[in-house]
Design a protein around this motif. Sequence first.
Motif, PDB file in Angstrom:
ATOM      1  N   ALA A  66      47.078  45.736  41.865  1.00  0.00           N
ATOM      2  CA  ALA A  66      46.497  44.998  40.761  1.00  0.00           C
ATOM      3  C   ALA A  66      46.976  45.788  39.370  1.00  0.00           C
ATOM      4  O   ALA A  66      47.262  45.476  38.413  1.00  0.00           O
ATOM      5  CB  ALA A  66      45.267  44.583  40.753  1.00  0.00           C
TER       6      ALA A  66
ATOM      7  N   ASP B 236      51.064  40.378  40.698  1.00  0.00           N
ATOM      8  CA  ASP B 236      49.991  39.110  40.517  1.00  0.00           C
ATOM      9  C   ASP B 236      49.665  38.657  41.807  1.00  0.00           C
ATOM     10  O   ASP B 236      48.372  38.047  41.393  1.00  0.00           O
ATOM     11  CB  ASP B 236      50.722  38.321  39.541  1.00  0.00           C
ATOM     12  CG  ASP B 236      51.362  38.454  38.219  1.00  0.00           C
ATOM     13  OD1 ASP B 236      50.447  38.513  37.472  1.00  0.00           O
ATOM     14  OD2 ASP B 236      52.185  38.963  38.032  1.00  0.00           O
ATOM     15  N   VAL B 237      49.928  38.479  42.840  1.00  0.00           N
ATOM     16  CA  VAL B 237      49.522  38.090  44.069  1.00  0.00           C
ATOM     17  C   VAL B 237      49.915  39.092  45.284  1.00  0.00           C
ATOM     18  O   VAL B 237      51.011  39.483  45.170  1.00  0.00           O
ATOM     19  CB  VAL B 237      50.179  36.788  44.296  1.00  0.00           C
ATOM     20  CG1 VAL B 237      49.903  36.077  45.614  1.00  0.00           C
ATOM     21  CG2 VAL B 237      49.683  35.438  43.356  1.00  0.00           C
TER      22      VAL B 237
ATOM     23  N   PHE C  39      44.793  35.910  43.633  1.00  0.00           N
ATOM     24  CA  PHE C  39      45.297  37.321  43.856  1.00  0.00           C
ATOM     25  C   PHE C  39      45.570  37.716  45.326  1.00  0.00           C
ATOM     26  O   PHE C  39      46.543  38.158  45.856  1.00  0.00           O
ATOM     27  CB  PHE C  39      44.676  38.488  42.954  1.00  0.00           C
ATOM     28  CG  PHE C  39      45.086  39.787  43.250  1.00  0.00           C
ATOM     29  CD1 PHE C  39      46.464  40.320  42.938  1.00  0.00           C
ATOM     30  CD2 PHE C  39      44.386  40.836  43.937  1.00  0.00           C
ATOM     31  CE1 PHE C  39      46.882  41.591  43.031  1.00  0.00           C
ATOM     32  CE2 PHE C  39      44.852  42.137  44.300  1.00  0.00           C
ATOM     33  CZ  PHE C  39      45.980  42.427  43.765  1.00  0.00           C
TER      34      PHE C  39
ATOM     35  N   VAL D 266      45.487  39.355  36.991  1.00  0.00           N
ATOM     36  CA  VAL D 266      46.153  38.941  37.804  1.00  0.00           C
ATOM     37  C   VAL D 266      45.781  37.534  38.167  1.00  0.00           C
ATOM     38  O   VAL D 266      44.795  36.943  37.602  1.00  0.00           O
ATOM     39  CB  VAL D 266      45.723  39.779  39.117  1.00  0.00           C
ATOM     40  CG1 VAL D 266      46.027  41.167  39.052  1.00  0.00           C
ATOM     41  CG2 VAL D 266      44.064  39.617  39.768  1.00  0.00           C
TER      42      VAL D 266
ATOM     43  N   TRP E   3      55.064  39.102  43.148  1.00  0.00           N
ATOM     44  CA  TRP E   3      54.290  39.120  44.131  1.00  0.00           C
ATOM     45  C   TRP E   3      54.819  39.834  45.384  1.00  0.00           C
ATOM     46  O   TRP E   3      55.792  40.186  45.535  1.00  0.00           O
ATOM     47  CB  TRP E   3      54.064  37.683  44.685  1.00  0.00           C
ATOM     48  CG  TRP E   3      53.631  36.609  43.571  1.00  0.00           C
ATOM     49  CD1 TRP E   3      53.423  37.064  42.460  1.00  0.00           C
ATOM     50  CD2 TRP E   3      53.292  35.361  43.882  1.00  0.00           C
ATOM     51  NE1 TRP E   3      52.968  35.715  41.762  1.00  0.00           N
ATOM     52  CE2 TRP E   3      52.936  34.525  42.819  1.00  0.00           C
ATOM     53  CE3 TRP E   3      53.527  34.481  45.049  1.00  0.00           C
ATOM     54  CZ2 TRP E   3      52.694  33.314  42.306  1.00  0.00           C
ATOM     55  CZ3 TRP E   3      53.213  33.238  45.230  1.00  0.00           C
ATOM     56  CH2 TRP E   3      52.774  32.508  43.553  1.00  0.00           C
TER      57      TRP E   3
ATOM     58  N   PRO F  50      39.545  38.810  38.321  1.00  0.00           N
ATOM     59  CA  PRO F  50      40.999  38.962  38.051  1.00  0.00           C
ATOM     60  C   PRO F  50      41.378  39.959  36.687  1.00  0.00           C
ATOM     61  O   PRO F  50      42.630  40.414  36.841  1.00  0.00           O
ATOM     62  CB  PRO F  50      41.566  37.584  37.446  1.00  0.00           C
ATOM     63  CG  PRO F  50      40.344  36.710  37.074  1.00  0.00           C
ATOM     64  CD  PRO F  50      39.225  37.599  37.560  1.00  0.00           C
TER      65      PRO F  50
END
Length: 538
Positions: A371, A376-377, A51, A47, A338, A414
């Motif tokens: 995740a 990704d965020v 994140f 990620v 996201w 991540p």
Amino acid sequence: MNILEAFIIFPVLTGPDGGWALDPDPVQELDLDLVLEPDLSAVLRRVDPRFLSVTIDASLAAEESFMALLSSSKVRTLSSALSPSFLRFGGTRQDFMKFKPQRRKRNSKNPGSSSSTSSNTTVSCQQLLPWVVEKQLKMNWTLQQQILIKEDLKRKFPTFSPPEVTVDLLNSFSSCCGFNLIFGLNALLRTSENVWNSSNAETLIKYCQSRRYRMNWELGNEPNSFEKKAGIRVDGHQLGLDFLRLRELMSRSGFYRDAGLFGPDVGQPRDHRTDILGGFLQTGAEAVDAVTWHHYYVNGRDTSLEDFLDPEILDTLTSKTNEVMEKVKLLSPTKPIWLGETSSAYGGGAVGLSDTFVAGFMWLDKLGLGATLGLDVVMRQVLVGSGSYHLLDENLDPLPDYWLSLLYKRLVGPEVLKVRKRSGSARSKRVRTYLHCSNEKSYSRGSVTLISMNLNQNPSRISVPLVLSSSSLEAFILQSDRLDSRSVKLNGRLLQMLEDETLPDLRGTRLPPSDLLQLPGFSLNFFVFLDVQAAACL
């Protein structure tokens, strides 16, 4: 007896340092809830390092004076600890916001102020809000909250015009705290042909460029609700063209040619909302750097404490995420996805729940599951400001989800790892686990962090394989005396700031190797395995 009345904290064992320790002789009558089989040979996915990110709702700027709260030394201390992060400034009221390019005389003693000379871009992180002003603003905020709530209930949002100093304060705050600012532009400024009127955005972009403010951009908030809140319907096809127009403005500016543009910030899939996303992707996908959507589990006005602990409700994130991902992969397969805004309950959160310990189960599970699914965020609504889902309360003190977020930032890397789970008990659905490489800023390479939570009232046990059980570990156990408490304990110690600019020591408790992990009832847990030397994390 309801779940709140039944809640009792599992007895905390005392280690040699007075903190929490693992029971060397686990209670035999406990069933084994999960058996974990991790794959440490390769990373499942990575990620973004940012994140876990945060938002500030545009409602904070509806009355200019409250933006000064971002210059509070306490707010800046707490916010800086969550870096690196995106900071999204947006929400419902961004689409009723019209930038006011009116030069005003700036007092150099005013926190967050900047020189009226546009070439002066120096940001002073030492200019902080005087405590007397902060105290008055916090008192006034209580009344402001009531005004905002009434507007939300009536769905009548007055247009407001934030001046340059609002943008200055946002830039100062994000720069000093190590955040990457994302500014949400008004998409409801439209021509008679229902095309986005970009003139006010051009004015704002020119001002920000003159100040050399490093920022990213969004356009519109939840376009699926434009008709309900403003009587204007914008389909996905036209919205995509509007984003192309904004990308053109950014490219023409030169300074923002390579800045991020994110959207369309559509609400979670329901009825025509997926059609808006599909139409947007067909015309505007090339304009954005990531596709954003919003997710909330429940309605804040009619939810219950039991909902916050219901694994079936937590699992709805999977179906909603997969629905969005299928649409994006079909029409724009290379775009990151996201959660541009998310929390537990929509409608401003659930009073007495979204700002208490029990909200942590939804929040931590969303981080772990999101995740794993491929987000990704994830941007948490909201860092400070309106609603009941804030991380900092009305006194600017950290709430349980803040401490949970801070621990996640410090302990979790991540790199997402694959872990197979075998059930050893009928209660296993209420024990949730996720595995990452550990944060390399806190631990040596090769270590792994197990995220776990126990939604059961009674303690649960997890069995781990030799590759983990032979490693020493650090345990971080979050509990509270009541599920609806605004306080939280880490390994038996109450978490609170030592002073406005000093955080407590968030130490874990070092434990010897063991093939069994015991989770107290209603607990949120991180276990860092220090000596694993996982190939995926080296």
